[in-house]
Design an enzyme around this catalytic site. Structure first.
Site, PDB file in Angstrom:
ATOM      1  N   GLU A 118      -1.739  -8.939 -14.400  1.00  0.00           N
ATOM      2  CA  GLU A 118      -1.802 -10.979 -14.625  1.00  0.00           C
ATOM      3  C   GLU A 118      -2.798 -11.367 -12.891  1.00  0.00           C
ATOM      4  O   GLU A 118      -2.397 -10.334 -11.781  1.00  0.00           O
ATOM      5  CB  GLU A 118      -0.696 -10.719 -14.354  1.00  0.00           C
ATOM      6  CG  GLU A 118      -0.158 -10.770 -16.761  1.00  0.00           C
ATOM      7  CD  GLU A 118       1.224 -11.600 -16.855  1.00  0.00           C
ATOM      8  OE1 GLU A 118       1.768 -13.110 -15.526  1.00  0.00           O
ATOM      9  OE2 GLU A 118       1.452 -11.888 -17.989  1.00  0.00           O
ATOM     10  N   ASP A 214      15.639 -32.418 -17.142  1.00  0.00           N
ATOM     11  CA  ASP A 214      17.738 -33.192 -17.409  1.00  0.00           C
ATOM     12  C   ASP A 214      18.584 -33.189 -16.424  1.00  0.00           C
ATOM     13  O   ASP A 214      18.948 -33.991 -15.651  1.00  0.00           O
ATOM     14  CB  ASP A 214      18.201 -33.207 -18.763  1.00  0.00           C
ATOM     15  CG  ASP A 214      17.999 -33.607 -19.574  1.00  0.00           C
ATOM     16  OD1 ASP A 214      15.994 -34.253 -19.628  1.00  0.00           O
ATOM     17  OD2 ASP A 214      17.825 -33.178 -20.880  1.00  0.00           O
ATOM     18  N   HIS A 235      -1.468 -24.995 -17.659  1.00  0.00           N
ATOM     19  CA  HIS A 235      -2.089 -24.273 -17.699  1.00  0.00           C
ATOM     20  C   HIS A 235      -3.497 -24.640 -18.431  1.00  0.00           C
ATOM     21  O   HIS A 235      -3.468 -25.869 -19.221  1.00  0.00           O
ATOM     22  CB  HIS A 235      -1.270 -23.406 -19.094  1.00  0.00           C
ATOM     23  CG  HIS A 235      -2.352 -22.130 -19.025  1.00  0.00           C
ATOM     24  ND1 HIS A 235      -3.065 -21.927 -19.868  1.00  0.00           N
ATOM     25  CD2 HIS A 235      -1.414 -20.808 -18.791  1.00  0.00           C
ATOM     26  CE1 HIS A 235      -3.315 -20.745 -20.059  1.00  0.00           C
ATOM     27  NE2 HIS A 235      -2.133 -20.111 -19.782  1.00  0.00           N
ATOM     28  N   ARG A 282      -6.314 -20.442 -12.236  1.00  0.00           N
ATOM     29  CA  ARG A 282      -5.708 -21.294 -13.165  1.00  0.00           C
ATOM     30  C   ARG A 282      -5.848 -22.786 -12.734  1.00  0.00           C
ATOM     31  O   ARG A 282      -6.441 -23.531 -13.304  1.00  0.00           O
ATOM     32  CB  ARG A 282      -4.207 -21.199 -13.545  1.00  0.00           C
ATOM     33  CG  ARG A 282      -3.502 -21.516 -15.040  1.00  0.00           C
ATOM     34  CD  ARG A 282      -2.741 -21.025 -14.444  1.00  0.00           C
ATOM     35  NE  ARG A 282      -1.732 -19.587 -15.332  1.00  0.00           N
ATOM     36  CZ  ARG A 282      -0.806 -19.430 -14.974  1.00  0.00           C
ATOM     37  NH1 ARG A 282       0.521 -20.012 -15.337  1.00  0.00           N
ATOM     38  NH2 ARG A 282      -0.186 -18.604 -16.088  1.00  0.00           N
ATOM     39  N   HIS A 343       2.747 -27.225 -17.770  1.00  0.00           N
ATOM     40  CA  HIS A 343       3.070 -25.757 -18.097  1.00  0.00           C
ATOM     41  C   HIS A 343       4.393 -25.135 -17.078  1.00  0.00           C
ATOM     42  O   HIS A 343       5.708 -24.833 -17.725  1.00  0.00           O
ATOM     43  CB  HIS A 343       2.069 -24.357 -17.838  1.00  0.00           C
ATOM     44  CG  HIS A 343       2.191 -23.136 -17.991  1.00  0.00           C
ATOM     45  ND1 HIS A 343       3.620 -22.926 -19.344  1.00  0.00           N
ATOM     46  CD2 HIS A 343       2.216 -21.773 -17.327  1.00  0.00           C
ATOM     47  CE1 HIS A 343       2.759 -21.730 -19.526  1.00  0.00           C
ATOM     48  NE2 HIS A 343       3.016 -21.258 -18.174  1.00  0.00           N
ATOM     49  N   ARG A 378       3.479 -21.238  -8.658  1.00  0.00           N
ATOM     50  CA  ARG A 378       3.652 -20.032  -8.781  1.00  0.00           C
ATOM     51  C   ARG A 378       3.164 -18.763  -9.207  1.00  0.00           C
ATOM     52  O   ARG A 378       2.483 -19.362  -9.904  1.00  0.00           O
ATOM     53  CB  ARG A 378       4.120 -20.123 -10.594  1.00  0.00           C
ATOM     54  CG  ARG A 378       5.543 -19.803 -11.235  1.00  0.00           C
ATOM     55  CD  ARG A 378       5.523 -19.678 -12.141  1.00  0.00           C
ATOM     56  NE  ARG A 378       4.667 -19.729 -13.313  1.00  0.00           N
ATOM     57  CZ  ARG A 378       4.966 -19.659 -14.641  1.00  0.00           C
ATOM     58  NH1 ARG A 378       5.681 -18.181 -15.148  1.00  0.00           N
ATOM     59  NH2 ARG A 378       3.581 -19.846 -15.193  1.00  0.00           N
ATOM     60  N   LEU A 384      10.650 -15.897 -14.475  1.00  0.00           N
ATOM     61  CA  LEU A 384      11.880 -15.223 -15.272  1.00  0.00           C
ATOM     62  C   LEU A 384      12.487 -14.799 -14.316  1.00  0.00           C
ATOM     63  O   LEU A 384      13.559 -13.931 -14.219  1.00  0.00           O
ATOM     64  CB  LEU A 384      11.169 -14.327 -16.184  1.00  0.00           C
ATOM     65  CG  LEU A 384      10.372 -14.676 -18.011  1.00  0.00           C
ATOM     66  CD1 LEU A 384      10.379 -14.349 -19.299  1.00  0.00           C
ATOM     67  CD2 LEU A 384      11.547 -16.304 -18.603  1.00  0.00           C
TER      68      LEU A 384
HETATM   69  C1  LIG Z   1       4.675 -21.126 -23.597  1.00  0.00           C
HETATM   70  C2  LIG Z   1       5.160 -20.624 -21.832  1.00  0.00           C
HETATM   71  C3  LIG Z   1       4.915 -19.214 -21.597  1.00  0.00           C
HETATM   72  C4  LIG Z   1       5.696 -18.446 -20.246  1.00  0.00           C
HETATM   73  N1  LIG Z   1       5.105 -17.186 -20.086  1.00  0.00           N
HETATM   74  C5  LIG Z   1       6.593 -16.932 -19.027  1.00  0.00           C
HETATM   75  C6  LIG Z   1       5.871 -15.551 -18.379  1.00  0.00           C
HETATM   76  O1  LIG Z   1       5.333 -14.948 -19.473  1.00  0.00           O
HETATM   77  N2  LIG Z   1       7.094 -14.877 -17.988  1.00  0.00           N
HETATM   78  C7  LIG Z   1       7.384 -15.761 -16.002  1.00  0.00           C
HETATM   79  O2  LIG Z   1       8.020 -15.774 -15.615  1.00  0.00           O
HETATM   80  N3  LIG Z   1       7.437 -16.887 -16.914  1.00  0.00           N
HETATM   81  C8  LIG Z   1       6.744 -17.447 -18.178  1.00  0.00           C
HETATM   82  N4  LIG Z   1       7.357 -19.238 -18.360  1.00  0.00           N
HETATM   83  C9  LIG Z   1       8.261 -19.825 -17.373  1.00  0.00           C
HETATM   84  C10 LIG Z   1       9.317 -19.263 -18.015  1.00  0.00           C
HETATM   85  O3  LIG Z   1       9.343 -19.223 -19.319  1.00  0.00           O
HETATM   86  C11 LIG Z   1      10.576 -20.302 -17.436  1.00  0.00           C
HETATM   87  O4  LIG Z   1      10.053 -20.567 -15.827  1.00  0.00           O
HETATM   88  C12 LIG Z   1      11.660 -19.843 -17.756  1.00  0.00           C
HETATM   89  O5  LIG Z   1      11.934 -19.843 -19.304  1.00  0.00           O
HETATM   90  C13 LIG Z   1      12.989 -21.310 -17.442  1.00  0.00           C
HETATM   91  O6  LIG Z   1      14.388 -20.273 -17.208  1.00  0.00           O
HETATM   92  P1  LIG Z   1      15.110 -21.572 -17.527  1.00  0.00           P
HETATM   93  O7  LIG Z   1      17.024 -20.877 -17.600  1.00  0.00           O
HETATM   94  O8  LIG Z   1      15.527 -22.038 -16.289  1.00  0.00           O
HETATM   95  O9  LIG Z   1      14.378 -22.733 -18.822  1.00  0.00           O
HETATM   96  P2  LIG Z   1      14.812 -22.933 -19.914  1.00  0.00           P
HETATM   97  O10 LIG Z   1      14.894 -21.674 -20.659  1.00  0.00           O
HETATM   98  O11 LIG Z   1      13.735 -23.672 -19.849  1.00  0.00           O
HETATM   99  O12 LIG Z   1      15.835 -23.172 -20.827  1.00  0.00           O
HETATM  100  C14 LIG Z   1      17.060 -24.770 -20.504  1.00  0.00           C
HETATM  101  C15 LIG Z   1      17.711 -25.359 -21.231  1.00  0.00           C
HETATM  102  O13 LIG Z   1      18.182 -26.430 -21.139  1.00  0.00           O
HETATM  103  C16 LIG Z   1      18.901 -26.692 -22.254  1.00  0.00           C
HETATM  104  N5  LIG Z   1      18.484 -27.980 -21.345  1.00  0.00           N
HETATM  105  C17 LIG Z   1      17.863 -28.996 -20.517  1.00  0.00           C
HETATM  106  N6  LIG Z   1      18.327 -30.126 -20.924  1.00  0.00           N
HETATM  107  C18 LIG Z   1      19.963 -29.809 -20.955  1.00  0.00           C
HETATM  108  C19 LIG Z   1      20.974 -30.571 -21.442  1.00  0.00           C
HETATM  109  N7  LIG Z   1      20.284 -32.449 -20.679  1.00  0.00           N
HETATM  110  N8  LIG Z   1      22.089 -30.586 -21.895  1.00  0.00           N
HETATM  111  C20 LIG Z   1      22.658 -29.319 -22.045  1.00  0.00           C
HETATM  112  N9  LIG Z   1      21.679 -28.785 -22.413  1.00  0.00           N
HETATM  113  C21 LIG Z   1      20.437 -28.983 -21.950  1.00  0.00           C
HETATM  114  C22 LIG Z   1      17.327 -26.594 -23.187  1.00  0.00           C
HETATM  115  O14 LIG Z   1      17.513 -27.003 -24.049  1.00  0.00           O
HETATM  116  C23 LIG Z   1      17.211 -24.959 -22.709  1.00  0.00           C
HETATM  117  O15 LIG Z   1      18.479 -23.925 -23.389  1.00  0.00           O
HETATM  118  C24 LIG Z   1       6.396 -19.332 -19.704  1.00  0.00           C
HETATM  119  C25 LIG Z   1       6.363 -21.281 -20.320  1.00  0.00           C
HETATM  120  C26 LIG Z   1       6.045 -21.427 -20.958  1.00  0.00           C
HETATM  121  C27 LIG Z   1       6.190 -22.672 -21.804  1.00  0.00           C
END
Ligand SMILES: Cc1cc2nc3c(=O)[nH]c(=O)nc-3n(C[C@H](O)[C@H](O)[C@H](O)COP(=O)(O)OP(=O)(O)OC[C@H]3O[C@@H](n4cnc5c(N)ncnc54)[C@H](O)[C@@H]3O)c2cc1C
Length: 510
Positions: A118, A214, A235, A282, A343, A378, A384
């Site tokens: 990548e 939040d 993105h 990007r 993104h 990033r 992830l």
């Molecule tokens: C389309 C897309 C493609 C991506 N591709 C990649 C990739 O290939 N590789 C990579 O490393 N990263 C990728 N990323 C980035 C990566 O997905 C995220 O950075 C990562 O998943 C964040 O994980 P997290 O657990 O911190 O948050 P999230 O997975 O966003 O989870 C947050 C959680 O908190 C909950 N929440 C939020 N606010 C509240 C509240 N007030 N009360 C209760 N619950 C709440 C939400 O409902 C959710 O369940 C991508 C992102 C996107 C959008």
């Protein structure tokens, strides 16, 4: 009947929250863990991740040092080397845990991980499960977490505030139950924020509607330090659809495959900004598109695949092909409308190497945290990984110091009043806010633009203040409040960055 009081509260059910819950349950088997999440458990940024997870899996062809150097280079001098080292060197152990939980990554015929190359990586090192890695990972983590009796899930619960005890330690959260429309109080010894990013601050984003910043807003309300909020990664090629809250991603590999970016007149304008044209990084391609849209006043530019070999394209990008087909876009005849979309949030609540924020009893992991890994930008597929690593580091630390955390006693609870009547007004102001940010607070914005954005955000806030009663609660009011806090913080950090380039920006309140 589920018990709202537990020993540990996890806010969010993406990769960070789920991994943490599993990890802490393994270490303290009799500990009760409540995972509170705003929508259904599977809805998160994690679920939409496509590319994969960057991990050094082959120490002959690749090296920790190479992944470290790639991450530091992408971070533009603002990543913290000790954190980068920690993440890179523990990545393989975290990957093995995912495999143990049942995630089926793609393998080569000789049984090795199939590694993708990548942007920004000097080696093939991205493990993946087809082109929907996040979905595969989240599914296995949910199954694993649901198999642990001490982990309870509370879905459709919007956390409002973090609640402190009289000594100032975070011991709970107030919640709007989105189904019953009641306020609920959850108490625990400590709270882990894993609430993800803030892409919804912008009109165009790849993030789902739960990503409204939040965690950062709740933390800032308590005076937690935040850092690097200005570094929002855009993105360049999101599929443009008017008024769609989450835009689909068109993988960058399509540009690598030879697609052109054209404006309405058909010109390949990215060459005016960088000699590499469509193959520039990007951020440069995003900036070029933003500038072009600004000049033309158009809503989108276009990705042109008409000259490409359609059979090869369809084979290489099956998900994209299916998606475009479902939208009646024929790549042999049609141009694909695209815009840059918010993104990833590189900054967040400032945490140490085990995820502790500057507020007692409050940890932050995943996209809502600023660990020092990403710096200004990033590196692809490092996020992830960051979620997995910090879920592990926090759980290990908490387990070691568990006896130091006192039980939840009395928490201070605001006197909330429920309201629904102003929803239409809030939705209007939310749209206004998102338009303002997309127009005036992106990576191509000038100091003048940022000043315009701050003024416009303050005006929007004045409209809302007319409706204000601090303790009134509705889902739309909460979304508006959190977006506004994030929008102002992002814009002010961007402004500071302009005035004081290449420094980490950390401050308490805005
Ligand atoms: C389309 C897309 C493609 C991506 N591709 C990649 C990739 O290939 N590789 C990579 O490393 N990263 C990728 N990323 C980035 C990566 O997905 C995220 O950075 C990562 O998943 C964040 O994980 P997290 O657990 O911190 O948050 P999230 O997975 O966003 O989870 C947050 C959680 O908190 C909950 N929440 C939020 N606010 C509240 C509240 N007030 N009360 C209760 N619950 C709440 C939400 O409902 C959710 O369940 C991508 C992102 C996107 C959008």
């Amino acid at each position: 009947m589920q018990n709202k009081n537990s020993e540990i509260i996890v806010i969010g059910s993406g990769i960070a929250g789920l991994s943490f819950a599993i990890n802490i349950a393994k270490r303290i088997p009799d500990c009760t863990i409540n995972v509170i999440t705003k929508s259904e458990v599977a809805l998160s940024n994690s679920n939409f991740a496509q590319g994969g997870i960057a991990v050094v899996t082959n120490l002959v062809k690749d090296s920790y040092e190479a992944h470290i150097q790639d991450t530091l280079a992408s971070g533009g001098g603002l990543s913290k080397p000790s954190i980068v080292k920690l993440v890179v060197e523990t990545a393989y152990d975290r990957l093995k845990e995912l495999v143990e939980y049942g995630v089926e990554f793609n393998h080569t015929p000789n049984g090795e991980f199939d590694l993708a190359l990548e942007g920004g990586h000097s080696q093939h090192r991205v493990v993946h499960a087809f082109d929907n890695t996040g979905e595969h990972v989240v599914k296995s983590l949910i199954l694993k977490a649901k198999s642990i009796p001490n982990i309870q899930f509370f879905e459709n619960r919007f956390c409002i505030d973090l609640l402190k005890n009289t000594e100032g330690a975070v011991k709970g959260t107030s919640v709007l139950n989105l189904q019953t429309k009641e306020i609920e109080i959850y108490k625990a010894k400590l709270v882990i924020l894993a609430s993800g990013g803030s892409g919804q601050v912008y009109k165009h984003t790849t993030n789902p509607d739960v990503a409204t910043g939040d965690g950062v807003a709740m933390g800032m309300k308590l005076g937690a330090l935040v850092a690097n909020l200005n570094f929002i990664q855009f993105h360049p090629t999101a599929l443009y659809e008017e008024n769609k809250p989450r835009l689909d991603l068109l993988t960058e590999a399509i540009r690598g495959f030879g697609a052109y970016i054209r404006n309405k007149e058909g010109k390949r304008f990215v060459f005016d900004y960088d000699p590499r044209g469509e193959l520039a990084t990007r951020d440069i391609v995003s900036k070029a598109i933003f500038s072009e849209l600004r000049k033309s006043g158009d809503a989108c530019v276009y990705l042109d695949c008409k000259h490409l070999n359609t059979k090869d394209f369809n084979e290489k990008f099956p998900q994209t092909t299916k998606n475009l087909h479902s939208k009646n876009i024929d790549i042999t005849k049609d141009l694909i409308p695209i815009v840059p979309a918010a993104h990833y949030q590189c900054g967040g609540l400032k945490v140490d190497e085990v995820g502790q924020t500057t507020v007692k009893g409050l940890f932050a992991i995943g996209e809502c945290a600023e660990t020092g890994l990403h710096g200004v930008n990033r590196l692809a597929s490092n996020s992830l990984l960051e979620g997995l690593v910090f879920a592990h580091e926090s759980a290990e630390y908490i387990a070691k110091h568990y006896s130091d955390y006192s039980n939840a006693s009395t928490v201070e609870i605001p006197n909330y009043q429920l309201e629904e009547s102003n929803d239409a007004q809030f939705i209007k102001e939310i749209n206004q806010l998102r338009n303002t940010m997309t127009k005036f607070a992106t990576i191509s914005s000038s100091l003048e633009d940022l000043d315009t954005a701050i003024e416009a955000l303050n005006d929007i806030n004045k409209q809302v203040e007319l409706l204000n009663n601090d303790n009134q609660i509705s889902e739309q009011r909460l979304i508006f409040n959190n977006l506004l806090v994030n929008a102002l913080a992002i814009t002010k950090f961007k402004r500071l960055h302009f005035l004081n380039t290449n420094k980490n920006h950390t401050f308490e309140k805005h």
